[in-house]
Design an enzyme around this catalytic site. Structure first.
Site, PDB file in Angstrom:
ATOM      1  N   SER A 142       0.354  -4.089   5.353  1.00 42.92           N
ATOM      2  CA  SER A 142      -0.246  -3.304   4.256  1.00 42.92           C
ATOM      3  C   SER A 142      -0.179  -4.533   3.282  1.00 42.92           C
ATOM      4  CB  SER A 142       0.972  -2.382   3.610  1.00 42.92           C
ATOM      5  OG  SER A 142       0.394  -1.879   2.424  1.00 42.92           O
ATOM      6  N   TYR A 155       9.184   1.199   1.067  1.00 40.86           N
ATOM      7  CA  TYR A 155       7.879   0.705   1.718  1.00 40.86           C
ATOM      8  C   TYR A 155       7.492  -0.772   1.745  1.00 40.86           C
ATOM      9  CZ  TYR A 155       2.933   1.510   3.211  1.00 40.86           C
ATOM     10  OH  TYR A 155       1.951   1.663   3.707  1.00 40.86           O
TER      11      TYR A 155
END
Ligand code: NAD
Length: 260
Positions: A142, A155
């Protein structure tokens, strides 16, 4: 291009993973799909990909928090298709909270699904790639594998971790016809992001469409969502002969997010 090759795509019952599975199937690869959801819908997805792309598709219900189930998914894929050529580590979840309120179980789940699952899939499948001297490992990281954002401790830690794991694996297989890369997408409009848009709309008491605009304007200079198909097309390049020299990279597809 990928006829007689086999791909495993974790977390491919929706969103980015499903789109990647379809792209790889469109290139002729047989696919193991994986992920959660309604069993009837998953069977429909499986049959539709088989029918549309004339390939074989197997569903593995392995939970990416469980290393035993992950090993079984790899073994079953080998039993079924005889090879594992492309491994896409895509399964992922999100949870948003300030660090002092971040629940321990959410931290553990995110690290397990978004990071440790890739360690397990890679360590169980790499011997097959080495034996056949061909393989492509693609880890869906990401923008949060490269930069941080508040309230996303687990995350961001997991995505930075998977970028690091990518580099180590790339170095270990560098002399073979195997590559390992991370893709770092910006905002893609999937279930994972829709939940964040709903939360933003509630928090700020604004409409869903305003929340969508605010979310994207904060991070993504293009002011456009990345299309899942763009990620599949990039993976097509990584799987081609031309992809052989791309190894150990963290490749941004993010409308300019990390250029700021
Ligand atoms: P999504 O929620 O649509 O898909 C997630 C998939 O993972 C689903 O198939 C789900 O069933 C599966 N999954 C969840 N927990 C699992 C578990 N324990 N075991 C097996 N499968 C499990 O979300 P998405 O946006 O398509 O996310 C896919 C990947 O892309 C994730 O790794 C995410 O972090 C990454 N990503 C997404 C965006 C974005 O903006 N949507 C941006 C960058 C990276």
């Amino acid at each position: 291009m990928l006829k007689n090759k086999t791909a495993i795509v974790t977390g491919s019952t929706s969103g980015i993973g499903l789109s990647i599975a379809k792209t790889l199937a469109s290139l002729g690869a047989n696919i193991t799909i994986n992920g959660f959801g309604d069993k009837v819908q998953i069977e429909e997805i499986r049959l539709n990909i088989e029918k549309e792309y004339k390939v074989k598709v197997k569903y593995a219900d392995a939970d990416m928090t469980d290393s035993t189930q992950i090993a079984k998914m790899i073994d079953d894929t080998i039993d079924h298709f005889n090879s594992i050529d492309i491994l896409v580590n895509n399964a992922g979840i999100q949870y948003v909270a300030p660090i002092e309120e971040f629940p321990e179980n959410k931290w553990n789940d995110i690290i397990a699904i978004n990071l440790s699952s890739a360690f397990h899939t890679i360590r169980h499948s790499i011997k097959y790639m080495k034996k056949q001297n061909w393989g492509r490992i693609i880890n869906i990281a990401s923008s949060h594998g490269l930069v941080g954002s508040p309230q996303k401790a687990a995350y961001v830690a997991a995505k930075h971790g998977i970028v690091g794991l990518t580099k180590v694996v790339a170095l270990e297989i560098a002399k073979q016809n195997i590559t390992c890369n991370a893709i770092c997408p910006g905002w893609v409009l999937t279930n994972l992001v829709e939940k964040q848009i709903e939360a933003l709309s509630k928090d700020k008491n604004i409409s869903i469409s305003q929340a969508k605009m605010d979310l994207i304007a904060e991070k993504q200079p293009s002011l456009r969502f990345v299309q899942p198909e763009h990620i599949g097309e990039f993976i097509k390049l990584l799987c081609s002969d031309a992809g052989l020299s791309i190894n150990g990279s963290a490749l941004s597809i993010d409308g300019g997010w990390v250029a700021i």
